[in-house]
Design a protein around this motif. Structure first.
Motif, PDB file in Angstrom:
ATOM      1  N   GLY A  35       0.764  -1.115  -0.193  1.00  0.00           N
ATOM      2  CA  GLY A  35       0.174  -0.002   0.088  1.00  0.00           C
ATOM      3  C   GLY A  35       0.796   1.185   0.232  1.00  0.00           C
ATOM      4  O   GLY A  35       1.992   1.181  -0.292  1.00  0.00           O
ATOM      5  N   TRP A  36       0.121   2.279   0.408  1.00  0.00           N
ATOM      6  CA  TRP A  36       0.697   3.803   0.239  1.00  0.00           C
ATOM      7  C   TRP A  36       0.448   4.308   1.310  1.00  0.00           C
ATOM      8  O   TRP A  36      -0.723   4.335   2.077  1.00  0.00           O
ATOM      9  CB  TRP A  36       0.245   4.308  -1.003  1.00  0.00           C
ATOM     10  N   LYS A  43       3.610  16.903   9.921  1.00  0.00           N
ATOM     11  CA  LYS A  43       2.431  15.976  10.067  1.00  0.00           C
ATOM     12  C   LYS A  43       2.944  14.584  10.385  1.00  0.00           C
ATOM     13  O   LYS A  43       4.056  14.197   9.608  1.00  0.00           O
ATOM     14  CB  LYS A  43       1.428  16.229   9.001  1.00  0.00           C
ATOM     15  N   GLU A  44       2.349  13.713  10.788  1.00  0.00           N
ATOM     16  CA  GLU A  44       2.529  12.349  11.025  1.00  0.00           C
ATOM     17  C   GLU A  44       2.070  11.604   9.543  1.00  0.00           C
ATOM     18  O   GLU A  44       1.352  11.926   8.859  1.00  0.00           O
ATOM     19  CB  GLU A  44       1.829  11.682  12.226  1.00  0.00           C
ATOM     20  N   ARG A  45       2.758  10.249   9.641  1.00  0.00           N
ATOM     21  CA  ARG A  45       2.381   9.692   8.309  1.00  0.00           C
ATOM     22  C   ARG A  45       1.428   9.112   8.622  1.00  0.00           C
ATOM     23  O   ARG A  45       0.935   8.733   9.365  1.00  0.00           O
ATOM     24  CB  ARG A  45       3.837   8.665   8.373  1.00  0.00           C
ATOM     25  N   GLU A  46       0.423   9.032   7.251  1.00  0.00           N
ATOM     26  CA  GLU A  46      -0.769   8.340   7.223  1.00  0.00           C
ATOM     27  C   GLU A  46      -1.104   7.788   6.171  1.00  0.00           C
ATOM     28  O   GLU A  46      -0.671   7.608   5.196  1.00  0.00           O
ATOM     29  CB  GLU A  46      -1.879   9.802   7.276  1.00  0.00           C
ATOM     30  N   LEU A  47      -2.180   6.815   6.667  1.00  0.00           N
ATOM     31  CA  LEU A  47      -2.600   5.913   5.501  1.00  0.00           C
ATOM     32  C   LEU A  47      -3.045   6.522   4.452  1.00  0.00           C
ATOM     33  O   LEU A  47      -4.068   7.375   4.399  1.00  0.00           O
ATOM     34  CB  LEU A  47      -3.771   4.978   6.156  1.00  0.00           C
ATOM     35  N   VAL A  48      -2.801   5.880   3.337  1.00  0.00           N
ATOM     36  CA  VAL A  48      -3.584   6.739   1.846  1.00  0.00           C
ATOM     37  C   VAL A  48      -4.485   5.320   1.429  1.00  0.00           C
ATOM     38  O   VAL A  48      -5.688   5.559   1.367  1.00  0.00           O
ATOM     39  CB  VAL A  48      -2.607   6.979   0.777  1.00  0.00           C
ATOM     40  N   ALA A  49      -3.783   4.158   1.185  1.00  0.00           N
ATOM     41  CA  ALA A  49      -4.608   2.986   0.661  1.00  0.00           C
ATOM     42  C   ALA A  49      -3.656   1.743   0.713  1.00  0.00           C
ATOM     43  O   ALA A  49      -2.471   1.877   0.692  1.00  0.00           O
ATOM     44  CB  ALA A  49      -4.999   3.356  -0.837  1.00  0.00           C
ATOM     45  N   THR A  50      -4.258   0.377   1.058  1.00  0.00           N
ATOM     46  CA  THR A  50      -3.849  -0.641   1.201  1.00  0.00           C
ATOM     47  C   THR A  50      -4.250  -1.583   0.337  1.00  0.00           C
ATOM     48  O   THR A  50      -5.588  -1.492   0.176  1.00  0.00           O
ATOM     49  CB  THR A  50      -3.494  -1.184   2.552  1.00  0.00           C
ATOM     50  N   SER A  51      -3.740  -2.735   0.026  1.00  0.00           N
ATOM     51  CA  SER A  51      -4.468  -3.840  -0.564  1.00  0.00           C
ATOM     52  C   SER A  51      -3.850  -5.165   0.074  1.00  0.00           C
ATOM     53  O   SER A  51      -2.738  -5.332  -0.018  1.00  0.00           O
ATOM     54  CB  SER A  51      -4.004  -3.764  -2.073  1.00  0.00           C
ATOM     55  N   THR A  52      -4.739  -5.848   0.147  1.00  0.00           N
ATOM     56  CA  THR A  52      -4.315  -7.208   0.747  1.00  0.00           C
ATOM     57  C   THR A  52      -4.130  -8.400  -0.433  1.00  0.00           C
ATOM     58  O   THR A  52      -4.461  -8.150  -1.642  1.00  0.00           O
ATOM     59  CB  THR A  52      -5.345  -7.784   1.836  1.00  0.00           C
ATOM     60  N   THR A  57      -9.412  -3.903   0.097  1.00  0.00           N
ATOM     61  CA  THR A  57      -8.805  -2.601   0.117  1.00  0.00           C
ATOM     62  C   THR A  57      -9.259  -1.848   1.267  1.00  0.00           C
ATOM     63  O   THR A  57     -10.214  -1.979   1.551  1.00  0.00           O
ATOM     64  CB  THR A  57      -8.920  -1.669  -1.203  1.00  0.00           C
ATOM     65  N   ASP A  58      -8.324  -0.670   1.501  1.00  0.00           N
ATOM     66  CA  ASP A  58      -8.615   0.070   2.608  1.00  0.00           C
ATOM     67  C   ASP A  58      -8.155   1.781   2.280  1.00  0.00           C
ATOM     68  O   ASP A  58      -7.194   1.602   1.429  1.00  0.00           O
ATOM     69  CB  ASP A  58      -7.945  -0.313   3.853  1.00  0.00           C
ATOM     70  N   TYR A  59      -8.856   2.619   2.173  1.00  0.00           N
ATOM     71  CA  TYR A  59      -8.606   3.963   1.933  1.00  0.00           C
ATOM     72  C   TYR A  59      -8.550   4.895   3.140  1.00  0.00           C
ATOM     73  O   TYR A  59      -9.398   4.766   4.055  1.00  0.00           O
ATOM     74  CB  TYR A  59      -9.513   4.532   0.835  1.00  0.00           C
ATOM     75  N   GLY A  60      -7.795   5.809   3.295  1.00  0.00           N
ATOM     76  CA  GLY A  60      -8.007   6.976   4.232  1.00  0.00           C
ATOM     77  C   GLY A  60      -9.027   7.682   3.777  1.00  0.00           C
ATOM     78  O   GLY A  60      -9.464   7.980   2.657  1.00  0.00           O
ATOM     79  N   ASP A  61      -9.825   8.308   4.833  1.00  0.00           N
ATOM     80  CA  ASP A  61     -11.082   8.964   4.574  1.00  0.00           C
ATOM     81  C   ASP A  61     -10.721  10.335   3.766  1.00  0.00           C
ATOM     82  O   ASP A  61     -11.759  10.330   3.095  1.00  0.00           O
ATOM     83  CB  ASP A  61     -11.561   9.490   5.903  1.00  0.00           C
ATOM     84  N   SER A  62      -9.767  10.904   3.772  1.00  0.00           N
ATOM     85  CA  SER A  62      -9.608  12.088   3.020  1.00  0.00           C
ATOM     86  C   SER A  62      -9.269  11.660   1.253  1.00  0.00           C
ATOM     87  O   SER A  62      -9.327  12.688   0.727  1.00  0.00           O
ATOM     88  CB  SER A  62      -8.439  12.965   3.466  1.00  0.00           C
ATOM     89  N   VAL A  63      -9.090  10.693   1.058  1.00  0.00           N
ATOM     90  CA  VAL A  63      -8.725  10.159  -0.384  1.00  0.00           C
ATOM     91  C   VAL A  63      -9.945   9.206  -1.026  1.00  0.00           C
ATOM     92  O   VAL A  63      -9.956   9.081  -2.166  1.00  0.00           O
ATOM     93  CB  VAL A  63      -7.470   9.460  -0.558  1.00  0.00           C
ATOM     94  N   LYS A  64     -11.030   8.754  -0.178  1.00  0.00           N
ATOM     95  CA  LYS A  64     -11.924   7.915  -0.609  1.00  0.00           C
ATOM     96  C   LYS A  64     -12.811   8.720  -1.818  1.00  0.00           C
ATOM     97  O   LYS A  64     -13.196   9.911  -1.542  1.00  0.00           O
ATOM     98  CB  LYS A  64     -12.833   7.572   0.535  1.00  0.00           C
ATOM     99  N   GLY A  65     -13.069   7.897  -2.756  1.00  0.00           N
ATOM    100  CA  GLY A  65     -13.657   8.155  -4.083  1.00  0.00           C
ATOM    101  C   GLY A  65     -12.628   9.092  -4.910  1.00  0.00           C
ATOM    102  O   GLY A  65     -13.230   9.329  -6.172  1.00  0.00           O
ATOM    103  N   ARG A  66     -11.451   9.323  -4.659  1.00  0.00           N
ATOM    104  CA  ARG A  66     -10.700   9.961  -5.584  1.00  0.00           C
ATOM    105  C   ARG A  66      -9.361   9.265  -5.918  1.00  0.00           C
ATOM    106  O   ARG A  66      -8.869   9.298  -6.838  1.00  0.00           O
ATOM    107  CB  ARG A  66     -10.259  11.377  -4.735  1.00  0.00           C
ATOM    108  N   PHE A  67      -8.824   8.355  -4.892  1.00  0.00           N
ATOM    109  CA  PHE A  67      -7.881   7.604  -5.322  1.00  0.00           C
ATOM    110  C   PHE A  67      -8.313   6.160  -5.311  1.00  0.00           C
ATOM    111  O   PHE A  67      -9.012   5.600  -4.745  1.00  0.00           O
ATOM    112  CB  PHE A  67      -6.707   7.515  -4.035  1.00  0.00           C
ATOM    113  N   THR A  68      -7.435   5.248  -6.267  1.00  0.00           N
ATOM    114  CA  THR A  68      -7.765   3.910  -6.452  1.00  0.00           C
ATOM    115  C   THR A  68      -6.433   3.169  -6.451  1.00  0.00           C
ATOM    116  O   THR A  68      -5.477   3.847  -7.251  1.00  0.00           O
ATOM    117  CB  THR A  68      -8.434   3.654  -7.750  1.00  0.00           C
ATOM    118  N   ILE A  69      -6.344   2.169  -5.500  1.00  0.00           N
ATOM    119  CA  ILE A  69      -5.204   1.381  -5.450  1.00  0.00           C
ATOM    120  C   ILE A  69      -5.483   0.064  -6.263  1.00  0.00           C
ATOM    121  O   ILE A  69      -6.536  -0.311  -6.368  1.00  0.00           O
ATOM    122  CB  ILE A  69      -4.743   1.010  -4.159  1.00  0.00           C
TER     123      ILE A  69
END
Length: 121
Positions: A35-36, A43-52, A57-69
């Motif tokens: 993931g990313w 700022k602290e390192r934060e989750l963008v998106a992960t893929s198992t 898949t899991d996305y950070g709230d701030s990127v949902k609907g805009r980013f695709t892993i």
């Protein structure tokens, strides 16, 4: 020795798109999650998106609907398509992969060197 190599960062205007890619190489038996994450100045390192490995898949709230892993497990690669970029998406983006360590028998976290994404008009 395992390496994660990222590519695709750069400068883009608000509303634009970028695609990041990451390739894992070296002695790799198995990868669970890829993931990313990102870190903006101060700022602290934060989750963008992960893929198992099972397709979840899991996305950070701030990127949902805009980013695709997306992930190619056969090639040990993971990509991040970033659309509708905002000023607040500016950060260093890090690739992450949990890779099986055959000696110690656990999934060890590896990180790429980071790639800069700057959103600016």
């Amino acid at each position: 020795q395992v390496q994660l190599v990222e590519s695709g960062g750069g400068l883009v205007q608000p509303g634009g798109s970028l695609r990041l890619s990451c390739a894992a190489s070296g002695s790799i038996f198995s990868i669970s999650t890829m993931g990313w994450f990102r870190q903006a100045p101060g700022k602290e390192r934060e989750l963008v998106a992960t893929s198992t490995s099972t397709g979840g898949t899991d996305y950070g709230d701030s990127v949902k609907g805009r980013f695709t892993i997306s992930r190619d497990s056969a090639k040990n690669t993971v990509s991040l398509q970033m659309n509708s970029l905002k000023l607040e998406d500016t950060a260093v983006y890090y690739c992450n992969a949990d890779i099986w360590d055959q000696f110690w028998s656990y999934y060890k976290a590896y990180w790429g060197q980071g790639t800069q994404v700057t959103v600016s008009s």
